[in-house]
Design a protein around this motif. Structure first.
Motif, short mmCIF file in Angstrom:
data_model
loop_
_atom_site.label_atom_id
_atom_site.label_comp_id
_atom_site.label_asym_id
_atom_site.label_seq_id
_atom_site.Cartn_x
_atom_site.Cartn_y
_atom_site.Cartn_z
N GLU A 165 0.86 -1.19 0.00
CA GLU A 165 0.00 0.00 0.00
C GLU A 165 0.89 1.23 0.00
N PRO A 213 -0.43 7.48 -3.67
CA PRO A 213 -0.13 7.70 -5.08
C PRO A 213 0.85 8.86 -5.28
N ALA A 254 -6.81 8.81 -0.61
CA ALA A 254 -6.54 7.67 -1.49
C ALA A 254 -5.19 7.02 -1.24
N THR A 255 -5.18 5.70 -1.34
CA THR A 255 -3.95 4.90 -1.36
C THR A 255 -4.07 3.93 -2.52
N GLU A 256 -2.92 3.39 -2.92
CA GLU A 256 -2.89 2.34 -3.95
C GLU A 256 -2.45 1.06 -3.29
N ARG A 257 -3.00 -0.04 -3.71
CA ARG A 257 -2.62 -1.36 -3.17
C ARG A 257 -2.08 -2.24 -4.29
N ARG A 273 -4.98 7.01 5.43
CA ARG A 273 -6.11 6.17 5.03
C ARG A 273 -7.33 6.45 5.90
#
Length: 106
Positions: free
Chosen positions: A34, A37, A102-105, A97
């Motif tokens: 995680e 971005p 937003a986060t990217e996984r 979070r």
């Protein structure tokens, strides 16, 4: 001695909108699970070996880790590696979070 100033997720998000550079000091395997971005990768293990941080000098820097503890514990060392304003994301990516950003996984 220069240290990082703690800021919360809302303040960090406002800085991101203002062109701040996010610098993730977690290890690559953690970042792969995680990440925020657009955050730069600068693992503490690499920084300890002298790998430079190539962040623009004219933009604020926001350092982050999982919970904020690693960043806070290495505040003086991290602050010495960059020019200009530098901050610690209090609570790390977990606080980011929880604030709904937003986060990217994966």
């Amino acid at each position: 001695m220069k240290i990082l100033k703690d800021i919360d997720a809302t303040e960090a998000h406002a800085l991101l909108d203002g062109n701040a550079v996010f610098i993730d000091v977690r290890e690559p395997n953690e970042q792969a699970m995680e990440r925020i971005p657009g955050a730069m990768s600068a693992p503490l293990s690499e920084l300890a070996r002298g790998v430079p941080i190539n962040a623009p000098t004219d933009r604020p820097k926001v350092f982050l880790c999982a919970s904020g503890a690693r960043t806070r514990n290495n505040s003086a060392a991290l602050a010495s590696l960059v020019e200009g304003d530098a901050y610690c994301l209090a609570g790390g990516i977990m606080a980011w979070r929880q604030a709904g950003y937003a986060t990217e996984r994966g």
